[in-house]
Design an enzyme around this catalytic site. Structure first.
Site, PDB file in Angstrom:
ATOM      1  N   LYS A 252    -128.611  99.308  15.872  1.00  0.00           N
ATOM      2  CA  LYS A 252    -127.024  98.694  16.181  1.00  0.00           C
ATOM      3  C   LYS A 252    -125.940 100.004  17.165  1.00  0.00           C
ATOM      4  O   LYS A 252    -126.008 100.659  16.389  1.00  0.00           O
ATOM      5  CB  LYS A 252    -126.576  97.215  15.919  1.00  0.00           C
ATOM      6  CG  LYS A 252    -125.147  97.031  16.245  1.00  0.00           C
ATOM      7  CD  LYS A 252    -124.342  95.888  15.464  1.00  0.00           C
ATOM      8  CE  LYS A 252    -123.335  95.389  15.567  1.00  0.00           C
ATOM      9  NZ  LYS A 252    -122.459  94.690  15.160  1.00  0.00           N
ATOM     10  N   ASP A 257    -116.057  97.955  18.290  1.00  0.00           N
ATOM     11  CA  ASP A 257    -116.102  96.933  18.158  1.00  0.00           C
ATOM     12  C   ASP A 257    -114.912  95.954  17.631  1.00  0.00           C
ATOM     13  O   ASP A 257    -114.505  95.920  17.020  1.00  0.00           O
ATOM     14  CB  ASP A 257    -117.129  95.936  16.796  1.00  0.00           C
ATOM     15  CG  ASP A 257    -117.256  94.263  16.934  1.00  0.00           C
ATOM     16  OD1 ASP A 257    -117.207  93.884  18.099  1.00  0.00           O
ATOM     17  OD2 ASP A 257    -117.953  94.670  16.142  1.00  0.00           O
ATOM     18  N   LYS A 264    -110.774  90.885  16.680  1.00  0.00           N
ATOM     19  CA  LYS A 264    -110.357  91.644  15.363  1.00  0.00           C
ATOM     20  C   LYS A 264    -108.585  91.694  15.322  1.00  0.00           C
ATOM     21  O   LYS A 264    -108.375  91.386  15.995  1.00  0.00           O
ATOM     22  CB  LYS A 264    -111.287  93.025  14.693  1.00  0.00           C
ATOM     23  CG  LYS A 264    -112.870  92.791  14.936  1.00  0.00           C
ATOM     24  CD  LYS A 264    -112.815  94.110  14.715  1.00  0.00           C
ATOM     25  CE  LYS A 264    -114.560  93.585  14.504  1.00  0.00           C
ATOM     26  NZ  LYS A 264    -115.181  92.927  13.436  1.00  0.00           N
ATOM     27  N   ASP A 275    -119.074 101.235  14.517  1.00  0.00           N
ATOM     28  CA  ASP A 275    -120.318  99.923  14.724  1.00  0.00           C
ATOM     29  C   ASP A 275    -121.500 100.975  14.837  1.00  0.00           C
ATOM     30  O   ASP A 275    -121.924  99.817  15.294  1.00  0.00           O
ATOM     31  CB  ASP A 275    -119.446  98.782  15.169  1.00  0.00           C
ATOM     32  CG  ASP A 275    -120.145  97.374  14.949  1.00  0.00           C
ATOM     33  OD1 ASP A 275    -120.418  97.298  13.946  1.00  0.00           O
ATOM     34  OD2 ASP A 275    -120.088  96.497  15.837  1.00  0.00           O
ATOM     35  N   ASP A 334    -117.733  87.708  18.397  1.00  0.00           N
ATOM     36  CA  ASP A 334    -117.426  89.045  17.236  1.00  0.00           C
ATOM     37  C   ASP A 334    -118.716  89.184  16.494  1.00  0.00           C
ATOM     38  O   ASP A 334    -118.947  90.039  16.291  1.00  0.00           O
ATOM     39  CB  ASP A 334    -116.362  89.273  16.323  1.00  0.00           C
ATOM     40  CG  ASP A 334    -115.971  90.320  15.657  1.00  0.00           C
ATOM     41  OD1 ASP A 334    -116.561  91.428  15.710  1.00  0.00           O
ATOM     42  OD2 ASP A 334    -115.362  90.621  14.693  1.00  0.00           O
ATOM     43  N   GLU A 336    -121.652  90.016  17.853  1.00  0.00           N
ATOM     44  CA  GLU A 336    -122.258  90.807  18.831  1.00  0.00           C
ATOM     45  C   GLU A 336    -123.315  91.496  18.865  1.00  0.00           C
ATOM     46  O   GLU A 336    -124.497  91.698  19.609  1.00  0.00           O
ATOM     47  CB  GLU A 336    -121.302  91.801  19.856  1.00  0.00           C
ATOM     48  CG  GLU A 336    -121.173  93.085  19.773  1.00  0.00           C
ATOM     49  CD  GLU A 336    -120.616  92.873  17.557  1.00  0.00           C
ATOM     50  OE1 GLU A 336    -119.933  92.166  17.971  1.00  0.00           O
ATOM     51  OE2 GLU A 336    -120.739  94.430  17.068  1.00  0.00           O
ATOM     52  N   ARG A 338    -126.461  90.791  16.538  1.00  0.00           N
ATOM     53  CA  ARG A 338    -127.115  90.309  16.708  1.00  0.00           C
ATOM     54  C   ARG A 338    -127.615  89.612  18.256  1.00  0.00           C
ATOM     55  O   ARG A 338    -128.981  89.915  18.739  1.00  0.00           O
ATOM     56  CB  ARG A 338    -127.399  88.576  15.793  1.00  0.00           C
ATOM     57  CG  ARG A 338    -125.868  87.833  16.274  1.00  0.00           C
ATOM     58  CD  ARG A 338    -125.823  86.802  15.498  1.00  0.00           C
ATOM     59  NE  ARG A 338    -124.348  87.107  14.503  1.00  0.00           N
ATOM     60  CZ  ARG A 338    -124.521  86.579  13.007  1.00  0.00           C
ATOM     61  NH1 ARG A 338    -124.578  85.521  13.137  1.00  0.00           N
ATOM     62  NH2 ARG A 338    -123.520  87.124  12.386  1.00  0.00           N
TER      63      ARG A 338
HETATM   64  N1  BES Z   1    -119.283  94.662  13.150  1.00  0.00           N
HETATM   65  C1  BES Z   1    -119.697  93.845  12.304  1.00  0.00           C
HETATM   66  C2  BES Z   1    -119.764  93.670  11.205  1.00  0.00           C
HETATM   67  C3  BES Z   1    -118.890  94.908  10.258  1.00  0.00           C
HETATM   68  C4  BES Z   1    -118.167  94.560   9.376  1.00  0.00           C
HETATM   69  C5  BES Z   1    -119.383  96.042   9.875  1.00  0.00           C
HETATM   70  C6  BES Z   1    -117.105  95.280   8.296  1.00  0.00           C
HETATM   71  C7  BES Z   1    -118.666  96.820   9.296  1.00  0.00           C
HETATM   72  C8  BES Z   1    -117.951  96.145   8.767  1.00  0.00           C
HETATM   73  C9  BES Z   1    -119.771  92.715  13.872  1.00  0.00           C
HETATM   74  O1  BES Z   1    -119.815  92.406  14.390  1.00  0.00           O
HETATM   75  C10 BES Z   1    -119.055  91.521  13.070  1.00  0.00           C
HETATM   76  O2  BES Z   1    -117.609  91.466  13.213  1.00  0.00           O
HETATM   77  N2  BES Z   1    -119.696  90.853  12.593  1.00  0.00           N
HETATM   78  C11 BES Z   1    -118.584  89.408  12.377  1.00  0.00           C
HETATM   79  C12 BES Z   1    -119.302  88.409  11.883  1.00  0.00           C
HETATM   80  C13 BES Z   1    -118.858  86.544  12.533  1.00  0.00           C
HETATM   81  C14 BES Z   1    -118.083  86.349  13.270  1.00  0.00           C
HETATM   82  C15 BES Z   1    -120.416  85.732  12.456  1.00  0.00           C
HETATM   83  C16 BES Z   1    -118.132  89.168  10.599  1.00  0.00           C
HETATM   84  O3  BES Z   1    -119.006  89.413   9.902  1.00  0.00           O
HETATM   85  O4  BES Z   1    -117.489  88.653  10.893  1.00  0.00           O
HETATM   86 ZN    ZN Z   2    -120.297  94.385  15.113  1.00  0.00          ZN
HETATM   87 ZN    ZN Z   3    -117.987  91.921  16.063  1.00  0.00          ZN
END
Ligand code: BES
Ligand code: ZN
Ligand code: ZN
Length: 486
Positions: A252, A257, A264, A275, A334, A336, A338
């Site tokens: 990834k 992000d 966020k 990220d 967010d 993104e 996947r």
């Molecule tokens: N990049 C984040 C996940 C992340 C969180 C990485 C903390 C490192 C530390 C990812 O893109 C994300 O924001 N995921 C969301 C998914 C949700 C919206 C379904 C999450 O984990 O809250």
């Molecule tokens: Zn992310």
């Molecule tokens: Zn994200």
């Protein structure tokens, strides 16, 4: 920092610091050198209630009794993870004590242990300081000299491998620690091209938005719409003569992000330059392949873009069509990672690999489940999972399997598209993201590694300092090296 091998006695080591591992039988381990101190070393340790457990440390000033000015005594363990932790702490302690040349007593060490010591010394003494003005006054160990009983070929090879493995992880760390203002998708692409130029046997292709459109990469293009930076699709290849397997590794590469329109919070956003850790891990692996020369073909696949809320950004409610034709309703911009991985996994599978492994800082839920020093492993193939667990054990990296439960599949369903990208409920988020990715791999053995926890540290843990860890590089390189030649 340089790693050297020596065979002189540790008692004569020409270094300002000497590191000695002393385990549960520490009095025996230290008996010889204690004579130089007329019993004062063991006496001091006894007074300090030293027991030789990993993590215990004692710094001892020698006042001319041996050439080294300072001795660092560190607890020991037969468990490679605990040895790593102990060696990490001891190296940090030695650096803080102002040592510049460190000799390490390793006369009884196996080749494997020698390799671990070399690897950990480099990992422990890493620092990202290129933006600090006063670099000169900082304490720095310049040479670590491993003192062996005999310099066998096995020892030399293991120490060299340890040096390369740690160097690759530090390469990855540098890429992740560098701010997102510098590390854009095209920056990553340039670094990939640089790897091709610097390493024989590595090929690299960089693709832009026009090519992505032709491939039908709606996920990557969709996420990229909110950013001024152009997305890139990077493919690296390493192919030895008569490869025993072909492995695709997918990383990834979200260089920042922000969450996109599903923005966020300020606190959640601070560390989001990390990220692209999956992508940096793939690049780190490629920085080492032509040195380690494993007998496997490796294809590195990196989808990379920013996730930003610009005026053209993709929106909640949008429907994106991915490279395999599946449509995805966006409920949260967010989620993104996947989306860009979906296209990359389809692309990877079309390269007909035997195995696919993806690495991604994919979900906060994985960190909730496993904490910050453990990767979540999900996948479809037992042999690949086992090979990864074996490799991770060698690297001292923690992987823990999460189940891809069939009964959760229906939470992915959308009313108006094939599947949706989020709003699956708060629970089991890492697993549901894994199930989402599975939709984009048809029959090739595949494992997904969610590295959201261990990729980047807010505090020191295990043998990692603050910031990027390079976690995953050691596991993937060992996965490649563990496969036997045909
Ligand atoms: N990049 C984040 C996940 C992340 C969180 C990485 C903390 C490192 C530390 C990812 O893109 C994300 O924001 N995921 C969301 C998914 C949700 C919206 C379904 C999450 O984990 O809250
Ligand atoms: Zn992310
Ligand atoms: Zn994200």
């Amino acid at each position: 920092m340089r790693i050297e091998i020596g065979t002189e006695s540790y008692l004569k080591a020409r270094a300002d610091g000497l590191m000695i591992f002393a385990g549960e039988a520490w009095e025996k381990d230290l008996a010889e050198i204690d004579k130089r101190f007329k019993g004062a070393l063991i006496k001091t340790l006894t007074r300090e209630k030293y027991r030789g457990k990993p993590g215990e440390l004692c710094v001892f000033h020698t006042h001319g009794m041996v050439p080294a000015e300072v001795i660092v005594v560190a607890g020991d363990s037969a468990d490679p993870f605990l040895l790593r932790r102990s060696a990490y702490l001891a190296c940090r302690k030695a650096r803080d004590a102002g040592i510049t040349t460190l000799a390490v007593k390793a006369d009884g060490a196996t080749a494997e242990r020698g390799g671990i010591l070399a690897e950990i010394a480099i990992l422990a003494l890493y620092s990202f300081d290129r933006y600090k003005q006063q670099q000169d006054s900082r304490k720095e160990i310049r040479v670590v000299r491993l003192l062996l009983k005999r310099k066998t070929r096995d020892h030399e090879q293991a120490i060299r491998a340890g040096t390369v493995l740690a160097g690759a992880a530090c390469y990855t760390r540098d890429l992740i620690n560098e701010p997102a203002g510098v590390v854009t998708p095209s920056y990553l692409a340039n670094r990939a091209v640089e790897l091709k130029r610097a390493n024989r046997g590595i090929a690299c292709e960089v693709r832009g938005a026009g090519w992505m459109k032709k491939q039908g990469m709606g996920g990557l293009l969709g996420v990229a719409r909110g950013s001024r930076e152009e997305p890139r699709f990077i493919v690296l290849r390493y192919r030895p003569a008569k490869p025993a397997k072909r492995i695709a590794i997918v990383g990834k590469g979200i260089t920042f992000d922000s969450g996109g329109l599903s923005l966020k919070t300020a606190d959640q956003m601070v560390s989001m330059k990390c990220d692209m850790s999956g992508a940096a891990t793939v690049l780190g692996v490629f920085s080492a392949l032509s040195h380690l020369k494993p007998a496997v073909e490796v294809i590195g696949v990196i989808p990379t873009t920013e996730n930003m809320p610009g005026g053209a950004a993709y929106k909640p409610g949008d429907i994106l069509r991915m490279m395999n034709g599946k449509t995805v309703e966006i409920l949260n911009t967010d989620a993104e990672g996947r989306l860009i991985l979906a296209d990359a996994l389809v692309y990877a599978e079309r390269q007909k690999p035997d195995w696919i492994v993806d690495l991604a800082t994919l979900t906060g839920a994985c960190v909730v489940a496993l904490g910050d020093n453990c990767t979540g492993l999900m996948g479809t193939d037992e042999a690949l999972k086992k090979a990864l667990q074996d490799a991770a054990r060698g690297a001292g990296e923690r992987l823990w399997e999460l189940p891809l439960l069939e009964e959760y599949r229906e939470t992915l369903k959308s009313d108006i598209a094939d599947i949706k990208n989020a709003n699956y409920g708060r629970d089991g988020g890492a697993i549901k993201a894994g199930l989402f990715l599975r939709e984009f791999v048809s029959s090739t053995p595949w494992v997904h590694l969610d590295i959201a926890g261990p990729a980047f540290m807010e505090k020191e843990v295990g043998f990692y300092g603050k910031g990027a860890t390079g976690h995953g590089v050691g596991t993937l390189l060992r996965l490649c090296m563990n496969i036997e030649r045909k």
